[in-house]
Motif scaffolding. Structure first.
Motif, mmCIF file in Angstrom:
data_model
loop_
_atom_site.group_PDB
_atom_site.id
_atom_site.type_symbol
_atom_site.label_atom_id
_atom_site.label_comp_id
_atom_site.label_asym_id
_atom_site.label_seq_id
_atom_site.Cartn_x
_atom_site.Cartn_y
_atom_site.Cartn_z
ATOM 1 N N CYS A 58 0.846 -1.198 0.000
ATOM 2 C CA CYS A 58 0.000 0.000 0.000
ATOM 3 C C CYS A 58 0.882 1.248 0.000
ATOM 4 N N ASN A 59 0.735 2.085 -1.020
ATOM 5 C CA ASN A 59 1.536 3.305 -1.123
ATOM 6 C C ASN A 59 1.163 4.294 -0.024
ATOM 7 N N ARG A 60 -0.118 4.383 0.309
ATOM 8 C CA ARG A 60 -0.556 5.309 1.359
ATOM 9 C C ARG A 60 0.056 4.931 2.704
ATOM 10 N N TYR A 61 0.039 3.642 3.004
ATOM 11 C CA TYR A 61 0.560 3.182 4.288
ATOM 12 C C TYR A 61 2.064 3.400 4.371
ATOM 13 N N LEU A 62 2.770 3.135 3.269
ATOM 14 C CA LEU A 62 4.215 3.341 3.244
ATOM 15 C C LEU A 62 4.568 4.819 3.344
ATOM 16 N N ALA A 63 3.672 5.684 2.859
ATOM 17 C CA ALA A 63 3.895 7.130 2.955
ATOM 18 C C ALA A 63 3.617 7.641 4.366
ATOM 19 N N GLY A 64 2.894 6.869 5.176
ATOM 20 C CA GLY A 64 2.676 7.294 6.547
ATOM 21 C C GLY A 64 1.321 6.949 7.118
ATOM 22 N N TYR A 65 0.246 7.035 6.326
ATOM 23 C CA TYR A 65 -1.082 6.796 6.888
ATOM 24 C C TYR A 65 -2.031 6.291 5.812
ATOM 25 N N CYS A 66 -2.766 5.247 6.153
ATOM 26 C CA CYS A 66 -3.818 4.735 5.272
ATOM 27 C C CYS A 66 -5.102 4.710 6.079
ATOM 28 N N LYS A 67 -6.105 5.434 5.634
ATOM 29 C CA LYS A 67 -7.351 5.544 6.403
ATOM 30 C C LYS A 67 -8.174 4.262 6.377
ATOM 31 N N PHE A 68 -7.855 3.326 5.484
ATOM 32 C CA PHE A 68 -8.643 2.097 5.375
ATOM 33 C C PHE A 68 -8.188 1.008 6.342
ATOM 34 N N ASP A 69 -6.997 1.125 6.871
ATOM 35 C CA ASP A 69 -6.433 0.211 7.864
ATOM 36 C C ASP A 69 -6.592 -1.256 7.423
ATOM 37 N N LEU A 70 -7.273 -2.097 8.178
ATOM 38 C CA LEU A 70 -7.386 -3.516 7.825
ATOM 39 C C LEU A 70 -8.344 -3.774 6.671
ATOM 40 N N PHE A 71 -9.156 -2.783 6.325
ATOM 41 C CA PHE A 71 -10.095 -2.952 5.213
ATOM 42 C C PHE A 71 -9.462 -2.545 3.882
ATOM 43 N N CYS A 72 -8.192 -2.183 3.918
ATOM 44 C CA CYS A 72 -7.482 -1.795 2.703
ATOM 45 C C CYS A 72 -7.214 -3.033 1.853
ATOM 46 N N LYS A 73 -7.326 -2.882 0.547
ATOM 47 C CA LYS A 73 -7.098 -4.035 -0.328
ATOM 48 C C LYS A 73 -5.617 -4.238 -0.644
ATOM 49 N N TYR A 74 -4.767 -3.366 -0.097
ATOM 50 C CA TYR A 74 -3.324 -3.485 -0.291
ATOM 51 C C TYR A 74 -2.652 -3.944 1.001
#
Length: 138
Positions: A58-74
């Motif tokens: 997940c690019n968002r998570y690697l950048a610092g924060y992903c709002k989808f957390d465990l529901f993210c498809k990455y």
């Protein structure tokens, strides 16, 4: 106003102890994510590993924060974390194979009656005939 408040163990927050307030909270996305995060701790590591290996990072998570957390498809696991998870799966697999290696036989010999406890041995009819059942008790 006084009264008791309700504490949500998943979200670590207090709220008014009212049925409608609790239902609204339990249906919310923040509570659902918190509960999923908590329950994920008890998932099988092999299941988590296979799910995460299929995903791309997940690019968002690697950048610092992903709002989808465990529901993210990455995938939100780094390569190092995936390798640690793989080690956990392998150690669990080895411990299971060691347990399976032990036989589930009785601790006594099954091919002869001598190793069995008296309650599991065959009845000796000759010994039974010799028994005197007309004993006076007491």
């Amino acid at each position: 106003m006084g009264g008791k408040s309700y504490f949500c163990d998943y979200c670590c927050c207090f709220m008014k102890n009212d049925l409608n307030v609790r239902k609204l909270h339990n249906d919310g996305i923040s509570h659902t994510i918190a509960k999923t995060n908590y329950m994920r701790r008890y998932d099988d590591p092999k299941k988590i590993l296979t799910e995460e290996r299929r995903k791309i990072p997940c690019n968002r998570y690697l950048a610092g924060y992903c709002k989808f957390d465990l529901f993210c498809k990455y995938c939100h696991y780094s390569e190092k974390e995936l390798k640690e998870l793989e080690k956990i799966v392998l150690t669990k697999k080895k411990s299971r194979s060691r347990k399976r290696g032990k036989s589930n036989q009785w601790p006594w010999k099954t091919h002869s009656q001598t190793g069995l406890p008296p309650s599991l041995q065959n009845i000796n009819l000759a010994k039974l005939r010799e028994t005197n059942f007309e004993l006076n008790w007491g």
